[in-house]
Design a protein around this motif. Sequence first.
Motif, short mmCIF file in Angstrom:
data_model
loop_
_atom_site.label_atom_id
_atom_site.label_comp_id
_atom_site.label_asym_id
_atom_site.label_seq_id
_atom_site.Cartn_x
_atom_site.Cartn_y
_atom_site.Cartn_z
N VAL A 90 1.08 -1.33 -0.07
CA VAL A 90 0.09 -0.33 0.55
C VAL A 90 0.35 1.13 0.19
CG1 VAL A 90 -2.13 -1.00 1.38
CG2 VAL A 90 -0.29 -0.20 2.80
N ARG A 91 0.34 1.86 -0.42
CA ARG A 91 1.01 3.71 -0.38
C ARG A 91 1.41 3.89 1.04
NH1 ARG A 91 -2.75 7.70 -3.46
NH2 ARG A 91 -4.08 6.19 -3.08
N SER A 92 2.56 4.32 1.67
CA SER A 92 2.91 5.18 2.76
C SER A 92 2.82 6.59 2.24
CB SER A 92 3.72 4.81 2.96
OG SER A 92 4.29 4.80 4.92
N VAL A 93 3.00 7.44 2.89
CA VAL A 93 3.41 8.81 3.82
C VAL A 93 4.71 9.08 3.60
CG1 VAL A 93 3.16 10.90 4.51
CG2 VAL A 93 1.12 9.60 4.60
N ARG A 94 5.41 7.72 4.09
CA ARG A 94 6.78 8.25 4.25
C ARG A 94 7.39 6.50 3.78
NH1 ARG A 94 10.28 9.85 8.91
NH2 ARG A 94 11.46 9.94 7.56
N GLY A 95 8.01 6.44 3.39
CA GLY A 95 9.04 5.32 3.25
C GLY A 95 8.08 4.89 1.77
N ALA A 101 1.16 6.74 8.17
CA ALA A 101 -0.26 6.79 6.96
C ALA A 101 0.00 5.55 6.04
CB ALA A 101 -0.12 8.71 7.22
N PHE A 102 -1.49 5.45 6.13
CA PHE A 102 -1.26 4.64 4.29
C PHE A 102 -2.57 4.78 3.82
CE2 PHE A 102 0.64 1.34 7.80
CZ PHE A 102 2.19 1.44 7.72
N GLU A 103 -2.29 4.75 2.33
CA GLU A 103 -3.54 5.94 1.37
C GLU A 103 -3.49 7.12 1.92
OE1 GLU A 103 -4.20 4.48 -1.50
OE2 GLU A 103 -2.05 1.82 -1.30
N GLU A 104 -5.24 7.08 2.46
CA GLU A 104 -5.11 8.57 2.36
C GLU A 104 -5.47 7.55 4.32
OE1 GLU A 104 -7.37 6.71 0.54
OE2 GLU A 104 -6.48 7.32 -0.92
N PHE A 105 -5.69 6.97 4.88
CA PHE A 105 -5.66 6.97 6.47
C PHE A 105 -4.94 6.66 7.33
CE2 PHE A 105 -7.85 4.22 4.04
CZ PHE A 105 -9.24 5.18 3.87
N VAL A 106 -4.08 7.28 8.72
CA VAL A 106 -3.47 7.75 9.69
C VAL A 106 -3.57 6.39 10.81
CG1 VAL A 106 -2.63 9.18 11.28
CG2 VAL A 106 -3.01 10.09 9.72
N PHE A 107 -2.52 5.83 11.07
CA PHE A 107 -2.81 4.73 12.14
C PHE A 107 -1.92 5.21 13.36
CE2 PHE A 107 -3.96 2.80 8.59
CZ PHE A 107 -4.78 2.42 8.70
N SER A 108 -2.05 4.99 14.45
CA SER A 108 -1.41 5.27 16.06
C SER A 108 -0.48 4.09 15.74
CB SER A 108 -2.34 5.22 17.16
OG SER A 108 -3.08 4.06 16.94
N MET A 109 0.52 3.97 15.82
CA MET A 109 1.47 2.35 16.91
C MET A 109 1.86 2.16 17.55
SD MET A 109 5.33 3.19 14.44
CE MET A 109 4.72 5.14 15.13
N LYS A 110 0.65 0.87 17.26
CA LYS A 110 0.08 -0.02 18.85
C LYS A 110 2.09 -0.14 20.22
CE LYS A 110 -2.66 -2.96 21.27
NZ LYS A 110 -3.88 -3.86 21.02
N ASN A 111 2.36 -0.98 19.15
CA ASN A 111 3.85 -1.05 19.71
C ASN A 111 4.83 -1.14 18.94
OD1 ASN A 111 4.06 -4.18 19.15
ND2 ASN A 111 1.70 -4.16 20.23
N THR A 112 6.10 -2.32 19.42
CA THR A 112 7.17 -1.88 18.27
C THR A 112 8.34 -2.76 18.92
OG1 THR A 112 8.51 -0.41 19.69
CG2 THR A 112 7.23 0.25 17.30
N SER A 113 7.16 -4.73 18.72
CA SER A 113 7.49 -5.63 20.25
C SER A 113 9.21 -6.20 19.54
CB SER A 113 6.75 -6.54 20.32
OG SER A 113 7.74 -7.57 20.84
N GLU A 114 9.74 -6.71 20.04
CA GLU A 114 11.37 -7.27 19.49
C GLU A 114 10.62 -8.68 18.62
OE1 GLU A 114 14.29 -7.09 19.24
OE2 GLU A 114 14.31 -5.22 20.11
N ASN A 115 9.70 -9.17 19.22
CA ASN A 115 8.68 -10.16 18.99
C ASN A 115 8.12 -9.93 17.57
OD1 ASN A 115 9.69 -11.82 20.70
ND2 ASN A 115 7.95 -11.42 22.29
N ILE A 116 8.19 -8.45 17.06
CA ILE A 116 7.98 -9.06 15.70
C ILE A 116 8.62 -9.09 14.77
CG2 ILE A 116 6.57 -6.54 14.11
CD1 ILE A 116 4.12 -8.25 16.39
#
Length: 349
Positions: free
Chosen positions: A93-98, A159-174
């Motif tokens: 999907v499109r990303s505002v950054r990256g 932000a993907f496509e036209e939507f903004v998402f909040s980052m829930k976590n950045t776990s090492e396991n992910i």
Amino acid sequence: MYKEAALITFYAETPVHMGAGQSVSYVDLPIQRERHTAFPIFWSSGIKGVIRDTCYRIWKDKDKVNLIFGPEEDSDFASCISITDAKILLYPVRSVRGVCAWITCPFVLKRFKEELESAGINEVNKNFEVIDNLHLKDGEAVIPKESISVLGINDKQVAFEEFVFSMKNTSENISEVVKFIKNLLPDTSLTTDIEKHFAIVSDDTFRDFVNYAVEVRTRVRIDQKTGTVKEGALFTEELIPSESVFYSLLFISDPYFGIDDEFYSCLLEVKEKTQGKLNWEEAKNKIEKKEWLEKVKNKEFYLKKAWEGNYFNSAEVLNNLHEILNGTILQLGGDETTGKGFMRVKISL
């Protein structure tokens, strides 16, 4: 009974149209989708046909192709391989950054885990434990720590496509999940950085993206006589975007020659003990019950070819397919003349 199993992953080098036929919606030629999820899917019959054709063009041996993939006409034996439908794993999907991100969701990852386990790839368990307890709401996204600086519009949002998402976590396991998936993907200059462009969204969000963030192209047919557009020849076509990733499972049983099971087991034992170094005549001399050989005279042509061509049992068939397909590009869904449907393939044993 299937004795060998492997995972096949497909990476879209170009947009792909695996068609589902006519439609009553505004899209004349829709892509194939699962009935219960509406996720994109590639039906196994189309995949197997393309792989069969690829093997025939490389091997140039109709008998070998028929023994492995089953004869095209009625016969007393079936194919020794089974390929499942190719399901979506990662969707771009499109990303505002990256520039872009590969997204997936807990439903897809849990199903992927279960199917890997059915294929005997058990190391998936330790890497995917975090997914079992992952609960995401719409508007939330989990990304690995490597993606924060690439995809994040700040330290809390993407932000993907036209939507903004909040980052829930950045776990090492992910991050471990991403590394595991990365090792299963075809090697390209883009997949080497997949951990920097990876995100997990909610199941409902993923469903919406794969339904509405697709390519729809309007095409026309040209009248060959006049060189102009044919009247009434305007149509729309739905396409899976390039950089999409699908996966399928390959199951293989021993080829069926229509011979006595005990005799076949005896031949396999000879092949194993001699590490396949004997030719067919030498192998026959190792068989104690010579009456068996009289019963298989009408099959001996195929037995000899398979024995000396190293596709006599399931493991050898898998090695043959791995040698042909791993890293190659298949053309799925027709449209050869428009340059669509090219998928890079990787087989993980």
